[in-house]
Design an enzyme around this catalytic site. Sequence first.
Site, PDB file in Angstrom:
ATOM      1  N   SER A 178       0.845  -1.194   0.000  1.00 58.08           N
ATOM      2  CA  SER A 178       0.000   0.000   0.000  1.00 58.08           C
ATOM      3  C   SER A 178       0.876   1.239   0.000  1.00 58.08           C
ATOM      4  O   SER A 178       2.054   1.199   0.379  1.00 58.08           O
ATOM      5  CB  SER A 178      -0.909   0.012   1.224  1.00 58.08           C
ATOM      6  N   ASP A 179       0.295   2.343  -0.428  1.00 56.19           N
ATOM      7  CA  ASP A 179       0.954   3.623  -0.227  1.00 56.19           C
ATOM      8  C   ASP A 179       0.784   4.002   1.236  1.00 56.19           C
ATOM      9  O   ASP A 179      -0.049   3.452   1.959  1.00 56.19           O
ATOM     10  CB  ASP A 179       0.344   4.685  -1.140  1.00 56.19           C
ATOM     11  N   TRP A 180       1.575   4.970   1.694  1.00 57.34           N
ATOM     12  CA  TRP A 180       1.642   5.313   3.112  1.00 57.34           C
ATOM     13  C   TRP A 180       0.307   5.939   3.554  1.00 57.34           C
ATOM     14  O   TRP A 180      -0.027   7.047   3.160  1.00 57.34           O
ATOM     15  CB  TRP A 180       2.800   6.269   3.338  1.00 57.34           C
TER      16      TRP A 180
END
Length: 709
Positions: free
Chosen positions: A249-251
Amino acid sequence: MGELADPDVRAREIESRMTDDERFSLLVCVMGAGELWPLTDERIPPDVPMSAGYVPGIPRLSVPALRMSDAGLGVTNPGYRPGDTATALPAGLALAASFNPALARAAGEAIGREARSRGFNVLLAGAINLARDPRNGRNFEYASEDPLLSATMVAESIDGIQRQGVISTIKHYSLNCNETNRHWLDAIIDPDAHRESDLLAFELAIERSRPGAVMTAYNKVNGDYAAQNGALINGVLKGDWGYRGWVMSDWGGTPSWECALAGLDQECGAQIDAVLWQSEAFTERLRAAYADGRLPKERLSDMVRRILRSMFAVGIERREAAPAPDMAAHNEIALQIARQGIVLLTNRGVLPLACPESTARIAVIGGYAQLGVPIGCGSSAVVPPGGYADVIPIGGPGLTGGLRNLYLLPSSPLSELRKQLPHAQIEFDPGISPAEAVLAARRADVAIVFAVRVEGEGIDGADLSLPWGQDAVIEAVSAANPNTVVVLETGNPVAMPWRDSVNAIVAAWYPGQAGGQAIAEILTGRVNPSGRLPITFPVGLGQTPRPELPDLGAAWGTPTTVRYSEGSEVGYRWFARTNQVPMFAFGHGLSYTRFDYRDLAVSAGHTVTASFSVVNTGDRRGADTPQLYLTGAAGEQRARLLGFERVELEPGEARRVTIEADPRLLASYDGRARSWRIRAGRYAVAVGASAVAQELAAEVELAGRAFGR
């Protein structure tokens, strides 16, 4: 097991020997303390330098820890490691404007070497989202509006990184094409059109470079968050394409543990998830689901194996931290990208400037040209050797608002022009007032106005104008001096109400740490401009699919829906479909010499192959990028870049170019049949210097067929 054993075999063997605690430990990545997140996480050992992400290793099984850094434009360090610097490369759009895949590979190799020298083994690079909207604050990080050009350049960069023994991601999967309230944005698109555009860029790049990880986007796609979108992850990425690496996932982009069932393999930026989603940790929820059978054991094992497989396939477990790389050589790469990526948009005779012996009077106006050149802001920001020339705070809403600054790299165009033209009388005016700038312009033979615009992560532009009254300065200067040159240092196209009154326009993008030198060399003719636009410059927002961006200016946290109704007709394709003439077309770029295209020959089989000659008909050496386009398919008007090749030629020299089109660029995607389809009929192709400047044309007959998934 042997170091050279099949990575899938090794991954299965190592995973089978893990405890459940060890398995779960690989599934969460925590942020180091920095400007965006100032708190130190206890899961990061005290001797590990801070960075964007850390995943603990498993020493008893020789599984290394994962140390991650953003690295799209160089190894970033926004507040993580005081005093650390790295090569600050030009914007992704500048690299793509070179149309030079070999240069993209060299950039990736430089980033990979610098990452290894710092002990990083995962780089959050490979930004490939198509530029669907010229207001998108993050376009400067990306490559282009075209799937083929984007995939070609990004794949070479990823391959360059991974050849250094460092894993690269490809991101952001998918449709991270607007930044406004991106965590709450629902990107709506026809699934087949998605396959023909943004997903095709991912597909081609993944095939060519085999990145170790895919990073999902923040936004939803057709109602489901990207990290929880089973149709995109399990269906397309892992199913149709057979992707074997891991999906992160992105942050702050992991809304629930069910993301794991949809195909997500690793949560990253766990602390931001806790803030945004106000829930307990992803791994704790995952453990609970595993304990009561909602998360199957085979799925848990698959998540772990995918991470291990990429480690072994790239070989990060065999690599120690490398010695300090040759930073002078890396500066040369940054310089070459800037030289080849700067685009000469308009030239009515003032450029190149006079020879070094000239005593011309030159006014350099605005753009902080006395200090340096700008970069984009956000997670891609790189502190160059020696630090920034200056940082001017701007601010804004949301998590990334505090990182919105005007960062200036210490490569002063003013100083470099004085080096290139030692006998000229060069005067500087800051450009803060049209009236003051006019005074300097009237005293000069040539006026060069530098215009800057700050683009950044988390924020879309409200329009395409230049900020801080710069349009008014350009209009006043051009009225006072007919030999006015405008140098644009921006991360997006801009409106140009003064276009017809200036003598020359140069798109320098964010040109990196050697940008001042490259700009001066282009202006003075020491380097022949060869950049070509990777993105269409519209006359105004009225020419774009969304003249008004939904919910632009809404409060942070407002749910937003953006309908990408243009489907696969992105950029120059949209202009062709709607019969509009842009201000500057995709592929456009001028030179100080001239090129001619001759003797087109086209053949057809399972695809289209075109051969033609490129001739330098001018009086100086230069580089050209002829482009092959599909203009018609079985009776339907189409606009598709089928291929390109950058060629460097001496005066009078000719070279034969052959381009074979990927069949998917000739086809349409049929979601019901889950295959690509080429319809039988006549197909028209054209060769030209841009999407609209097409000089040679031909037609061929193709048989209908279906292929692929």
